[in-house]
Design an enzyme around this catalytic site. Structure first.
Site, PDB file in Angstrom:
ATOM      1  N   SER A 130       0.749  -1.288  -0.086  1.00 41.87           N
ATOM      2  CA  SER A 130       0.139   0.161  -0.057  1.00 41.87           C
ATOM      3  C   SER A 130       0.812   1.400  -0.048  1.00 41.87           C
ATOM      4  O   SER A 130       2.031   1.212   0.713  1.00 41.87           O
ATOM      5  CB  SER A 130      -0.854   0.032   1.030  1.00 41.87           C
ATOM      6  OG  SER A 130      -1.903  -1.034   0.911  1.00 41.87           O
TER       7      SER A 130
ATOM      8  N   THR B 118      -2.427   2.990  -7.585  1.00 38.14           N
ATOM      9  CA  THR B 118      -3.505   3.707  -8.159  1.00 38.14           C
ATOM     10  C   THR B 118      -3.058   5.292  -8.600  1.00 38.14           C
ATOM     11  O   THR B 118      -3.934   5.653  -9.615  1.00 38.14           O
ATOM     12  CB  THR B 118      -4.595   4.151  -6.767  1.00 38.14           C
ATOM     13  OG1 THR B 118      -4.715   3.131  -6.287  1.00 38.14           O
ATOM     14  CG2 THR B 118      -5.502   4.767  -7.080  1.00 38.14           C
TER      15      THR B 118
ATOM     16  N   GLU C 110      -8.176  -3.286  -7.862  1.00 35.60           N
ATOM     17  CA  GLU C 110      -8.827  -4.225  -6.778  1.00 35.60           C
ATOM     18  C   GLU C 110     -10.438  -4.447  -6.875  1.00 35.60           C
ATOM     19  O   GLU C 110     -10.976  -4.402  -5.404  1.00 35.60           O
ATOM     20  CB  GLU C 110      -8.412  -3.657  -5.283  1.00 35.60           C
ATOM     21  CG  GLU C 110      -6.844  -3.547  -5.436  1.00 35.60           C
ATOM     22  CD  GLU C 110      -6.621  -2.640  -3.694  1.00 35.60           C
ATOM     23  OE1 GLU C 110      -7.365  -2.596  -2.858  1.00 35.60           O
ATOM     24  OE2 GLU C 110      -5.380  -2.613  -3.531  1.00 35.60           O
TER      25      GLU C 110
END
Length: 598
Positions: free
Chosen positions: A377, A382, A505
């Site tokens: 993460s 993204t 995701e």
């Protein structure tokens, strides 16, 4: 300091004038409105003159029907012209606001994503709704009537000088007094209005945020906190409202005091002039009426400057939006070709904070194949999707399709080739049909909608709903489950038929039953398309043609699942840690199958 304020006022006045001018008001309506307003003023100036004659005639005990007829006609003309003028002024004000809101709405849709990262949506809503109303108020209630007020004051003064120049000079002593009062009060009103608009925007932002996330507020029993936040905003609005009221409470009685004092002096001085025979009774009555013809326009002009100060603050805020840089919309004949690879070449990117999210990122997305992006993460996965959709531009390096940098394609053409399915799968308030067709510029048949829903495995739950495809999904699709929203998002992407597909995701928040159906729907969607996948689940990436590992914004490995599992340490850790439960589930299923066979 004073020259600075003057320069700010002049600049904001120019911006205000530009906003009104760009509204492209119909010239004939403006001419008619101004003409009727001037006609109303002219009729008003005639009334005291006829009244003078009527009083003088009455003093000799003779009543002239002609004077009464002319006086009645002047009253009627004033009323009719005033009514039509008022309507036309309202029409002009509404036209300015409608055109301005249209420009603001078009501008809002053209602003880059980075603008919305830095500004709250409620603030923008407040500007479009509240600030434009202040501009409308100036135009509808004050701007054009300012000209008639000026004409009324000039005309009344000319007639007053004609009637009795000495009394007129006495009366004019009040003008500099009024000017000295109005000017500092106007500056104060500008500052208060500017702060009041800011507080209104912040309060609107709070309302929009809390109402849109009311379930989060209630789930964490945050009502007391949000109640205090709301009450704080209400207190601030109340305080600024009181400041504005204090300025008005100071200004209006002071003006009334000056005007009343002036009226008393004129009546006293005029009485002496009548007693000495220098002035007739009718002329004194006319003088007093003309005095009101000056007092009322002057008070209107004072209200105009007060409203104008408010509009200046609104203009400044609206100009910040209208002057903000838009997304670049180039016109070009270059066509997007999904059969070509997308090349990320040495791309570096940072948000406004300055910290680099991506550092010299380089890899190729092969056409017609599945490329999976994995990594911890915050590694920039993204953000990479945002760059591919051109929500942002790289700080350094470039993204190309074949040999052509993607910034050279028309933005609309480029984005129309991308289908995006995220874990949130946002839906718009409306029906299922409207959400599946969202963004389509052509008419879509029921057969096409049903086919897309069937391929997305959404038809089975849609057909069970009482209203079928006309079922309302609620704000952000809240009436549907996560799996149902995902399948509608997939149906929407299928209907768009994009050349490139991005899955962020897309199955991470689903239970095993929903995940299986969504995976099957995604398989239908991915057929024959260049697909880029962000996933934490092993089942999503294990069959990818290529897996790209991103760590701290850099590519640290590329290859198939088995290649990376043998040689890439971080990928091994991701498999062991993030995918462990899935691997354990696979092993358990295998053991159960083996036992069943034995």
């Amino acid at each position: 300091m004073e020259s600075e304020q003057t320069q700010t006022f002049q600049m904001n006045w120019r911006k205000f004038y530009q906003l009104v001018r760009q509204a492209r008001l119909p010239k004939m309506v403006i001419v008619l409105a101004v003409g009727l307003s001037l006609l109303q003023t002219a009729a008003g100036l005639v009334v005291p003159w006829f009244t003078k004659d009527m009083v003088n005639v009455l003093s000799t005990a003779r009543l002239d029907p002609g004077i009464i007829l002319l006086l009645s006609a002047a009253f009627l003309l004033q009323a009719v012209a005033g009514g039509f003028s008022s309507y036309l002024l309202s029409y002009l004000g509404e036209t300015v606001v409608a055109n301005l809101r249209k420009r603001l709405w078009q501008k809002t849709l053209s602003l880059p994503v980075s603008y919305f990262d830095q500004n709250r949506s409620g603030d923008l809503i407040s500007r479009v709704n509240n600030d434009t109303y202040m501009i409308k108020d100036v135009i509808t209630n004050h701007l054009v009537s300012l000209f008639s007020s000026i004409v009324s004051v000039i005309g009344s003064l000319a007639l007053l000088f004609y009637l009795d120049w000495s009394m007129t000079l006495v009366m004019l002593i009040a003008v500099p007094v009024l000017f000295l009062v109005i000017r500092p009060a106007g500056r104060r009103m500008y500052q208060i209005s500017k702060n009041l608009q800011k507080e209104t925007a912040e309060f609107t932002s709070l309302l929009a945020q809390v109402i849109s996330e009311i379930r989060l507020v209630k789930a964490y029993t945050a009502e007391p906190i949000e109640r205090e936040n709301g009450e704080r905003g209400i207190r601030h609005l109340f305080q600024f409202g009181l400041k504005e009221a204090r300025v008005i409470a100071f200004l209006q009685p002071l003006m009334s005091l000056v005007m009343t004092g002036m009226l008393v002096v004129i009546i006293g001085f005029g009485g002496i002039r009548v007693a000495t025979g220098a002035l007739t009774a009718g002329e004194l009555v006319a003088f007093i009426l003309y005095l009101f013809q000056i007092i009322i326009p002057l008070s209107m002009m004072a209200r105009f400057f007060t409203s104008l100060q408010k509009a200046m603050g609104a203009t400044e805020r609206l100009s910040q939006i209208l002057e903000h840089e838009e997304e670049e919309q180039k016109e070009t004949d270059l066509a997007v070709n999904p059969a070509l690879p997308i090349i990320i070449d040495n791309v570096t990117f940072s948000y406004v904070t300055g910290e680099e999210v991506l550092r010299r990122l380089s890899f190729t997305i092969e056409p017609g194949k599945i490329t999976a992006i994995v990594g911890p993460s915050g590694s920039g996965k993204t953000t990479l999707f945002s760059l591919l959709e051109r929500f942002y531009e790289p700080t350094a390096g470039e993204i190309r399709q074949g040999e052509i940098p993607i910034r050279r394609f028309r933005l609309r053409d480029w984005r129309s080739q991308f289908g995006y399915v995220s874990q949130e799968s946002p839906l718009m308030a409306g029906t299922i049909r409207e959400n599946i067709c969202y963004g389509m510029e052509r008419d879509v048949s029921d057969e096409e909608i049903r086919k897309a829903a069937k391929l997305a495995f959404a038809d089975e739950f849609i057909d069970k709903l009482p209203n079928g495809y006309d079922t309302e999904v609620g704000e952000r699709g809240i009436k549907l489950s996560g799996g149902q929203r995902q399948r509608i998002a997939i149906a929407r992407a299928l209907l768009q038929n994009p050349g490139f597909l991005m899955l962020d995701e897309a199955t991470s928040n689903l239970d095993s039953t929903s995940e299986k159906m969504v995976q099957e729907a995604l398989s239908n969607l991915m057929k024959g398309r260049t697909t880029l996948v962000i996933a934490h689940r092993l089942s999503t990436v294990v069959d990818a043609d290529k897996i790209v590992v991103i760590e701290k914004g850099q590519v640290t490995g590329e290859g198939t699942h088995h290649e990376l599992l043998r040689h890439h340490q971080l990928y091994q850790q991701l498999v062991k840690q993030q995918f462990r439960w899935e691997l354990e589930g696979n092993v358990a299923n295998t053991d159960q199958t083996a036992k069943g066979l034995s």
